[in-house]
Design a protein around this motif. Structure first.
Motif, PDB file in Angstrom:
ATOM      1  N   LYS A   2      41.414  52.319  38.843  1.00 16.67           N
ATOM      2  CA  LYS A   2      42.358  51.922  39.801  1.00 16.67           C
ATOM      3  C   LYS A   2      41.728  51.630  41.010  1.00 16.67           C
ATOM      4  CE  LYS A   2      46.250  53.912  42.095  1.00 16.67           C
ATOM      5  NZ  LYS A   2      47.209  54.887  42.261  1.00 16.67           N
ATOM      6  N   PRO A   3      41.994  50.553  41.699  1.00 17.47           N
ATOM      7  CA  PRO A   3      41.611  50.102  43.093  1.00 17.47           C
ATOM      8  C   PRO A   3      42.143  51.161  43.989  1.00 17.47           C
ATOM      9  CG  PRO A   3      42.978  48.543  42.389  1.00 17.47           C
ATOM     10  CD  PRO A   3      42.736  49.405  40.898  1.00 17.47           C
ATOM     11  N   THR A   4      40.926  51.647  44.704  1.00 12.28           N
ATOM     12  CA  THR A   4      41.326  52.659  45.810  1.00 12.28           C
ATOM     13  C   THR A   4      41.731  51.967  46.836  1.00 12.28           C
ATOM     14  OG1 THR A   4      39.333  53.288  46.215  1.00 12.28           O
ATOM     15  CG2 THR A   4      40.150  54.488  44.377  1.00 12.28           C
ATOM     16  N   TRP A   5      42.351  52.574  48.063  1.00 11.99           N
ATOM     17  CA  TRP A   5      42.493  51.971  49.087  1.00 11.99           C
ATOM     18  C   TRP A   5      41.747  52.520  50.477  1.00 11.99           C
ATOM     19  CZ3 TRP A   5      45.024  48.668  46.949  1.00 11.99           C
ATOM     20  CH2 TRP A   5      45.867  48.850  45.970  1.00 11.99           C
ATOM     21  N   GLU A  30      35.244  39.365  38.142  1.00 11.40           N
ATOM     22  CA  GLU A  30      34.678  40.537  38.472  1.00 11.40           C
ATOM     23  C   GLU A  30      34.422  40.265  40.135  1.00 11.40           C
ATOM     24  OE1 GLU A  30      31.382  44.038  37.587  1.00 11.40           O
ATOM     25  OE2 GLU A  30      31.672  42.238  36.410  1.00 11.40           O
ATOM     26  N   VAL A  31      35.017  40.628  41.048  1.00 12.63           N
ATOM     27  CA  VAL A  31      35.215  40.663  42.530  1.00 12.63           C
ATOM     28  C   VAL A  31      35.094  41.824  43.098  1.00 12.63           C
ATOM     29  CG1 VAL A  31      36.180  39.559  44.277  1.00 12.63           C
ATOM     30  CG2 VAL A  31      36.864  38.611  42.140  1.00 12.63           C
ATOM     31  N   ASP A  63      41.525  30.092  55.663  1.00 12.32           N
ATOM     32  CA  ASP A  63      41.731  31.534  55.869  1.00 12.32           C
ATOM     33  C   ASP A  63      42.961  31.857  55.063  1.00 12.32           C
ATOM     34  OD1 ASP A  63      41.636  34.061  56.921  1.00 12.32           O
ATOM     35  OD2 ASP A  63      42.486  33.707  58.644  1.00 12.32           O
ATOM     36  N   ARG A  64      43.030  31.464  53.943  1.00 16.36           N
ATOM     37  CA  ARG A  64      44.007  32.178  52.979  1.00 16.36           C
ATOM     38  C   ARG A  64      43.524  33.555  52.428  1.00 16.36           C
ATOM     39  NH1 ARG A  64      44.462  26.567  49.405  1.00 16.36           N
ATOM     40  NH2 ARG A  64      42.063  26.813  50.087  1.00 16.36           N
ATOM     41  N   PHE A  65      44.551  34.387  52.136  1.00 15.64           N
ATOM     42  CA  PHE A  65      44.216  35.706  51.740  1.00 15.64           C
ATOM     43  C   PHE A  65      44.116  35.648  50.138  1.00 15.64           C
ATOM     44  CE2 PHE A  65      45.756  38.633  55.390  1.00 15.64           C
ATOM     45  CZ  PHE A  65      44.670  38.068  56.329  1.00 15.64           C
ATOM     46  N   TRP A  66      43.061  35.870  49.541  1.00 19.35           N
ATOM     47  CA  TRP A  66      43.219  35.949  48.143  1.00 19.35           C
ATOM     48  C   TRP A  66      42.922  37.156  47.700  1.00 19.35           C
ATOM     49  CZ3 TRP A  66      43.758  31.203  45.292  1.00 19.35           C
ATOM     50  CH2 TRP A  66      43.800  30.163  45.885  1.00 19.35           C
ATOM     51  N   GLU A  67      43.715  37.867  46.931  1.00 22.10           N
ATOM     52  CA  GLU A  67      43.664  39.231  46.360  1.00 22.10           C
ATOM     53  C   GLU A  67      42.906  39.292  44.867  1.00 22.10           C
ATOM     54  OE1 GLU A  67      47.454  40.794  46.508  1.00 22.10           O
ATOM     55  OE2 GLU A  67      47.984  39.075  47.899  1.00 22.10           O
ATOM     56  N   ALA A  68      42.163  40.263  44.973  1.00 24.48           N
ATOM     57  CA  ALA A  68      41.183  40.812  43.759  1.00 24.48           C
ATOM     58  C   ALA A  68      42.300  41.096  42.646  1.00 24.48           C
ATOM     59  CB  ALA A  68      39.831  41.519  43.757  1.00 24.48           C
ATOM     60  N   ALA A  69      42.327  40.399  41.371  1.00 24.70           N
ATOM     61  CA  ALA A  69      43.083  40.894  40.222  1.00 24.70           C
ATOM     62  C   ALA A  69      42.670  42.152  39.719  1.00 24.70           C
ATOM     63  CB  ALA A  69      43.160  39.953  39.112  1.00 24.70           C
ATOM     64  N   GLN A 109      34.223  29.784  40.709  1.00 23.38           N
ATOM     65  CA  GLN A 109      33.112  30.229  39.811  1.00 23.38           C
ATOM     66  C   GLN A 109      33.443  31.365  38.858  1.00 23.38           C
ATOM     67  OE1 GLN A 109      30.184  29.988  42.932  1.00 23.38           O
ATOM     68  NE2 GLN A 109      29.254  28.109  42.261  1.00 23.38           N
ATOM     69  N   LYS A 110      34.336  31.900  38.993  1.00 22.70           N
ATOM     70  CA  LYS A 110      34.651  33.328  38.249  1.00 22.70           C
ATOM     71  C   LYS A 110      36.195  33.154  37.678  1.00 22.70           C
ATOM     72  CE  LYS A 110      32.399  36.383  41.578  1.00 22.70           C
ATOM     73  NZ  LYS A 110      31.265  36.938  40.559  1.00 22.70           N
ATOM     74  N   ALA A 111      36.252  33.765  36.451  1.00 27.27           N
ATOM     75  CA  ALA A 111      37.473  33.559  35.779  1.00 27.27           C
ATOM     76  C   ALA A 111      37.766  34.964  34.885  1.00 27.27           C
ATOM     77  CB  ALA A 111      37.383  32.596  34.836  1.00 27.27           C
ATOM     78  N   SER A 112      38.843  35.090  34.440  1.00 28.52           N
ATOM     79  CA  SER A 112      38.972  36.373  33.426  1.00 28.52           C
ATOM     80  C   SER A 112      39.755  35.417  32.102  1.00 28.52           C
ATOM     81  CB  SER A 112      39.985  37.279  34.127  1.00 28.52           C
ATOM     82  OG  SER A 112      39.471  37.990  35.204  1.00 28.52           O
ATOM     83  N   THR A 113      39.326  36.333  31.099  1.00 17.16           N
ATOM     84  CA  THR A 113      39.882  36.112  29.656  1.00 17.16           C
ATOM     85  C   THR A 113      40.135  37.347  29.026  1.00 17.16           C
ATOM     86  OG1 THR A 113      39.511  34.741  27.856  1.00 17.16           O
ATOM     87  CG2 THR A 113      37.570  35.751  28.689  1.00 17.16           C
ATOM     88  N   ILE A 114      40.099  37.490  27.997  1.00 19.75           N
ATOM     89  CA  ILE A 114      40.585  38.468  26.852  1.00 19.75           C
ATOM     90  C   ILE A 114      39.550  38.426  25.587  1.00 19.75           C
ATOM     91  CG2 ILE A 114      42.683  39.275  27.754  1.00 19.75           C
ATOM     92  CD1 ILE A 114      43.892  37.635  25.423  1.00 19.75           C
ATOM     93  N   ASP A 115      39.378  39.592  25.226  1.00 20.06           N
ATOM     94  CA  ASP A 115      38.468  39.748  23.834  1.00 20.06           C
ATOM     95  C   ASP A 115      39.194  38.762  23.006  1.00 20.06           C
ATOM     96  OD1 ASP A 115      36.586  41.527  22.386  1.00 20.06           O
ATOM     97  OD2 ASP A 115      37.906  41.242  21.027  1.00 20.06           O
ATOM     98  N   SER A 116      38.034  38.007  22.124  1.00 15.06           N
ATOM     99  CA  SER A 116      38.331  37.146  21.169  1.00 15.06           C
ATOM    100  C   SER A 116      39.299  37.413  19.982  1.00 15.06           C
ATOM    101  CB  SER A 116      36.982  36.580  20.649  1.00 15.06           C
ATOM    102  OG  SER A 116      36.395  37.776  19.984  1.00 15.06           O
TER     103      SER A 116
END
Length: 908
Positions: free
Chosen positions: A25-28, A232-233, A246-252, A285-292
């Motif tokens: 879990k991302p901590t603050w 992975e960010v 200067d758009r804010f892009w949040e890491a998933a 240059q980064k992406a997310s997918t799921i297990d095949s």
């Protein structure tokens, strides 16, 4: 930095859940300082062209370079008038992630206070405002449980609400809008809604490329809802300089199985001319997918409790680029819930494509977007980036720019201390004090027609700007200290009053009047009020004497009928009516039949009390039998009759109170009360069901005879209820009821009944056809275009010359299905056949509308009572977690081999 403190709380708009274990879990604890210093290598603190960075409330210096972004921040002094500067409470200073959080400007005075920031007309801008309360006033307003919110306007249009209720004092909320500048400046206004003092910490402006967001125009802006990057960010937020705008892009932050993250060092290109969004290469240059072994995933977008979701219309935008090697076979469908948005999507190798539909905004509390693998695909879906925006309507018109400039010159010249900022005339409720404007031109900009600056301490000469204002009709500058000559402008239509100024000793009578004229004016000013007051006193004395005599002789309480009606509703005495209406204080409606008052019963239920005028009581022989009939009429789409008053001097009906007013008001109202297509269809169905009950379930059938949009009332959940049904039968043709003649209302009249006076249930069907057309078009039944035209004829003419889209209410912004629209228009036209035998029954009308609502919106997905209009969340949405998290959470529901499983992981 305090343990667990978030860096920023994304605007309190939404909750996104995501799937992760407790260990990931991302901590603050991560500081925005650490995030941004690593990615910021700009030197010398020079802001890019088109950037303006304002630190609101900054007083100890005029500029500084932000250590996080190296952008130059400036004080807000030259961009705003009024307000007070404060620092956040000392205990929060050490944990502030940037200098901008430490100061703020609050606005304890005035309903509207505006920042005016320079722009280029026709250019697109991203505007971001942040709000860090920091308990600056020591009132603990955000955490004491009381309502703490205020509004934001972009120009003269509503943008959003800032709701800090039950949020931590050190939290930072941001709001963002992307808009097209209509002039050489843009106003950002804070609106006091009576629930806390408005304040602001920062205000940033970012100029965008012309090619970006092509669907925007001066009438359509969008407000930021969520913006995510995948893969992975390390950085929790990606912004400038990686994003040049200067758009804010949040890491998933989707790192645990079954998620798989992809990365490439190869360039991801855009096709020439594809500059709509200009997503940074580092994000693509980064992406997310799921297990095949898995076939689909779901992203759930939800609104937090601090937002009125009913006003939201959401636009999802997906960004895809295939960054896997060896040209993999990957194709998938994209669904909104179970509605197909995009079919058979194939990401292109190392080339970004952005998928969206700007003609379809989604109006709902939340949305579940599913990416589902095609049967022919070898690989599951992937995603690089994802954005959601909400629609901001820009339909209020600004005041004529010439008038605005002239008034600003006047204000500056005379150093007026009035709270004149923002637009002088628009919106009407915030127009400048001392001005009157002309709004009668409809689609033209309002203009200033009257200026009253009498007794305002003006000194100097009469400024020429007054004489240049083309629409100004009346200028009152009396009782100031104006001197010098009057500019010689021959404006015969302009009436100028300068009485009481030194200037009047040297100028012509036209402006000040000579001695003779002044004497006449004084005599008139004295005699007319005296005569008026004498008449008024005499009238009051006569009324008091008459009232006293009347009360001595006629106490209404002694006229109660001794024999009550044997019906199952409450009988009120006249004394009880006086009590529940607070002596008939609050009038909410009037008509030929009498007056409608707001009342509150002993159990605090609100009611509407309709009291007949005394002249109608003697001729209402059918009234009490009609009450007996109405007491037996019970249906969810009919306004409930709570009780009645049976008094020889006063007859009254007591109904449930409908807080959302009537359908006519909502259809003709401003953009703060817009009904979307779903709500309109449901209201039409509600009204049709009410009429169906009157026609088919009552014995004998009840013919309403006055079906129209003012008689369709709406409860707090926008459930429609027919009102005033059958009451017209209590009066003869010479009298009226509920502000309309008994035979009906102009524009709604059945031509066959009007010719033969043979009443049938098909009379109501005809009127309902007009109501349907009003719901579709937003137009009244009779209007000028440019000559008087009946709505059905206008619809026929428009469709004959163009298409059905030409008749649709522009407020819908094309957010409807053309096939379903055609069905509704066809149904309305069938109801409007001249011969009643050719019209459908209300049973048939209800059947068609039910099919349309089911086909459009599939209400079976909502199981809770009242979900349809209140957007109440069913039980399975109760996992929205602790709403005090200052960021949004992201949940992903995984579907294995197409079979829905329980979520593997939950945020805690």
């Amino acid at each position: 930095m305090a343990e667990g403190r978030p860096l920023l709380k994304q605007k309190d708009l939404m909750v996104i859940s995501y799937s992760c274990s407790a260990g990931t879990k991302p901590t603050w604890i991560l500081s925005l300082l650490l995030i941004l210093v690593a990615e910021t290598q700009v030197v010398h603190g020079v802001s890019p062209t088109g950037f303006l960075n304002i630190d609101c409330g900054l007083t100890n210096r005029s500029t500084y370079n932000d250590i996080l972004t190296n952008l130059t921040y400036v004080s807000d002094r030259e961009y705003v008038e009024g307000g007070k500067s404060y620092n956040i409470m000392a205990q929060y200073m050490a944990d502030a992630t940037n200098e901008q959080e430490k100061t703020l400007r609050c606005f304890p005075e005035g309903q509207r206070n505006c920042y005016t920031i320079p722009s280029t007309s026709g250019k697109k801008y991203l505007i971001r405002a942040t709000f860090t309360y920091g308990n600056y006033d020591g009132l603990n307003s955000s955490e004491n449980g009381s309502l703490f919110l205020f509004g934001l306007h972009i120009g003269v249009n509503f943008w959003t609400t800032v709701n800090l209720t039950n949020w931590g004092s050190p939290d930072t909320v941001w709001k963002e809008v992307i808009t097209v500048a209509s002039d050489t400046n843009i106003s950002v206004c804070l609106i006091n809604l009576g629930s806390g003092t408005p304040f602001i910490s920062t205000l940033d402006l970012r100029k965008l490329d012309d090619a970006m967001f092509l669907f925007l125009n001066p009438s359509v802006s969008i407000s930021y809802f969520i913006r995510l990057r995948f893969g992975e960010v390390d950085d929790f937020i990606t912004r400038y300089p990686k994003d040049p705008f200067d758009r804010f892009w949040e890491a998933a932050h989707r790192y645990k199985f079954p998620w798989r993250n992809m990365t490439t060092n190869k360039e991801v290109r855009r096709l020439p001319g594809n500059d709509n969004f200009q997503v940074p290469t580092a994000i693509l240059q980064k992406a997310s997918t799921i297990d095949s072994n898995y076939s689909e995933f779901n992203v759930s977008v939800r609104v937090s409790n601090n937002i009125d979701y009913r006003s939201l219309e959401l636009l999802p935008i997906f960004h895809f680029a295939e960054i896997g090697d060896n040209n993999p076979n990957r194709s998938f469908d994209i669904y909104d819930d179970e509605n197909l948005l995009f079919d058979n999507y194939r990401p292109q190798p190392f080339r970004v494509e952005s998928t969206y539909n700007s003609r379809r905004f989604l109006r709902k509390k939340g949305a579940n977007f599913t990416l589902r693998k095609k049967a022919s695909s070898e690989l599951p879906p992937l995603i690089n980036a994802f954005e959601v925006y909400s629609l901001v309507r820009m339909d209020n018109l600004t005041t004529s720019s010439d008038d605005v400039n002239y008034m600003k010159e006047v204000k500056k010249y005379y150093s007026l201390a009035r709270n004149w900022n923002g637009d002088p005339c628009s919106p009407r409720e915030y127009s400048w004090k001392g001005l009157a404007c002309n709004y009668a031109n409809g689609n033209k900009n309002p203009s200033i027609i009257r200026v009253d600056l009498s007794s305002s301490g003006l000194t100097g000469v009469l400024h020429t700007s007054f004489m240049k204002m083309p629409s100004l009709e009346n200028l009152d500058l009396s009782h100031n200290n104006l001197t010098g000559p009057i500019p010689d402008y021959q404006l015969n239509s302009l009436r100028v009053l300068l009485e009481g100024n030194p200037i009047c000793s040297k100028v012509k009578d036209r402006y000040c009047g000579n001695k003779k004229n002044r004497t006449a004016i004084v005599l008139i000013a004295v005699i007319v009020p005296v005569v008026f007051l004498l008449l008024l006193v005499l009238m009051c004395l006569w009324r008091l004497c008459w009232k006293g005599k009347s009360e001595e002789q006629e106490d209404y309480s002694i006229y109660e009928e001794e024999t009550p009606l044997h019906i199952d509703i409450r009988r009120f005495t006249y004394a009880e009516l006086k009590l529940i209406t607070n002596n008939f204080q609050s009038i909410i409606g009037k008509g030929g039949f009498g007056t409608v008052y707001h009342g509150i019963l002993e159990n605090n239920d609100e009611v509407a009390v309709k009291v007949l005028v005394e002249t109608s009581v003697a001729e209402s022989k059918d009234f009490l039998p009609e009450v007996q009939t109405l007491s037996k009429v019970h249906h969810k789409n009919l306004v409930a009759l709570v009780g009645y008053c049976q008094n020889k001097k006063c007859l009254a009906l007591v109904y449930d109170f409908m807080p959302r007013g009537n359908l006519q008001q909502l259809l003709r109202g401003g953009y703060d009360s817009i009904l979307n297509w779903e709500e309109r269809l449901h209201i039409a169905l509600d009204a049709a069901q009410g009429l169906e009950y009157l026609h088919e379930s009552c014995t004998p059938s009840i013919v309403h005879r006055d079906v129209k949009t003012p008689n369709i009332l709406l409860d707090k959940n926008l459930v429609a209820k027919i009102s005033d049904f059958g009451l017209s039968r209590a009066f003869n043709a010479a009298h009226t009821h509920i502000s309309t003649v008994a035979a009906g209302t102009l524009g709604y009249l059945d031509p066959e009944y009007h010719a033969t006076f043979q009443l049938t249930v098909k009379t109501d069907v005809y009127s309902f056809g007009i109501v349907l057309l009003e719901i579709v078009t937003g137009q009244p039944p009779v209007f000028m275009d440019p000559q008087t035209v009946h709505l059905p004829n206008w619809v026929r003419q428009k469709i004959a010359r163009g298409s059905i889209h030409d008749v649709v209410d522009k407020k819908l912004l094309d957010q409807y299905d053309a096939t379903h629209l055609q069905t509704v228009i066809d149904l309305a036209m069938n109801c409007l056949e001249n011969a009643s035998i050719d019209r459908p029954s209300m049973i048939e009308v209800v059947s068609v509308l039910k099919r349309e609502t089911i086909d459009n919106f599939n209400p079976s997905k909502e199981e809770c009572h009242g979900c349809r209009n209140s957007k109440a969340v069913p039980v399975d949405d109760l996992w929205s977690f602790n709403n005090k998290l200052r960021w949004h959470l992201l949940s992903v529901w995984i579907y294995r081999w197409g079979i829905r499983n329980e979520p593997h992981f939950w945020a805690s």
